[in-house]
Write an enzyme that holds these catalytic residues in place. Sequence first.
Site: not given
Length: 579
Positions: A341-342, A345, A371
């Site tokens: 997830h990160e 980003h 997101e």
Amino acid sequence: PRSEPQLLLLAWMRASSLRSRTALLTSATVLSLCAPRIHAFGNAGALVKSCFGRVSAHSRTQMSASLSPAEVTDAYTDLVTRLRRASHLEGIGGLLGWDQQTMMPQGAEEARAKQQAALATVIHEAKTDPAIGELLKKLKPHASSLPPFDAANLRIASERFDQTSRMSSALAARQAELESRAYGAWTHARAESDWGAFAPTLAEVFEMQREICSTTKPDMPVYDAAIDMFDPKMTAPRIKEIFDQVKAELAPLISSIAAKVEAEPSLHEVPPPLQGGPEWDAKKQEEMCREIAAAIGFDFGKGRMDVSVHPFTGGSHTTDVRITTRYSEGNWVEGMAGTIHECGHALYEQGRPAEQGDLPVSEALGMAAHESQSLLWERMVGQSLPFWKWATPIVHKYFPHTESCTPNDFYRVINHVRPSLIRIDADEVTYPLHVILRFELEKGVLDGEVTVDELPALWDQRMKDYLGVVPPSAKEGVLQDVHWPSGAIGYFPSYTLGAMMANQIYEAAKENIEGLEDKIAQGQFTELKDWLNSNIHSQGSLHQSADDLLLAATGKRLDPKLFSDYLKGKYCEIYGLTL
């Protein structure tokens, strides 16, 4: 023969009709030369005097508006220099925030709050520099002649200057000090599950955000202004319309899955090797996650990866992107999912347009867009069967006790649907309901319909109504997220809006990259990363809204039905359902 006043009037009328800069300046000069004699012209002189005032004002406007190409270039270069200085100062703030959440000793909380307040004052002064305002006024009439990215930069800088100028440096300092203090209070209260200790500080945060919203964006409803800080052009009524549609679509799917699992409990059996335990050593998890992050495309030469209480992506620049995650021996999925997830980003940050570096137009287009990138990698890629065909041998390498588990075993475990207490651990089917709950509560507080003291009870009741679970403590309920303590009120809708965007963008990528999922199964992520760099990351804030970005990248604006169709299709197949 005409009288002198008549000649002057004719000159002014001709100049006005031609809108000629030269004629206007000539007639203005003539009028100014004759001004000492105008009083002798009687009524005609009064009319001439009136015209003189209009000509003088109009000529000054024309002189300001009509910059030469060289003057436009010089003014824009000066503007860029001043905007970049403010951005560099914000980069320092980013490092202070990262340090506070990863390395800073607890005893430094008060000192850090004062440091951030002092820096906020300096940043505010840089952003509201009167020279920036003058340059924006000079350049505004020439916006249409600028290249697209420069014109967008001018547009964004103008909007931000107007908003920031309405906010005093004292208010900016108070905001920074409060948010730093609130973060410290939240970490202590969360550790002790002590809502009462944190509630007064949170009330200050909400009141501060209400003041900031009404001050900087007085023409917007307060919660719309809060949303606009994170997702430009998005509004509460539109979000409610989208979320109502999502709730209606997901309710039957969630109940059908629950009924199927109740009838066939084996659907949620987890192979013993994939259950949590001491075998899932945190240091080994970190080594594995670093390998996966590098394979996806995270550039460790321009970033770093650490551990924090709440995973986040921060840093000071596209060349200094810092991600954090957390590891649990009891839940190995948490570290893996958090890392991917990160990384999503981080890839956005590392892929922003370098040629527009440190300028507003180089920034991500709102948090829903951000997101969308983290969730595209976490869910569309990381929770897919092709991904696990590639990743399974990597898990076997670091954790040999899992060697009996197949890619399909990992795929099914990673996609179990069950209501959970913690948002970041929620599956992609129930996750939107966590977001909707937070959207409703924070909107209620900002609108004055809900008090901070009512939040725990309302939180628990809606968790029961929406997901059928009730938090046993505030730590697992109203205190679980860092967003409200950090002042990020209006952020939560971005998660589900971003999930919808992720699905829509991924489908477009599949249409444009031949055999994408076969390539993912072989660990070949470069083409997907490059496509996202080209169509999303490098666009920065060129477009005015997420809808505009989606239209350019996928051919259509945000379509919530695509998201619900994706979820129903995927999970009906996994659980053997027909809806």
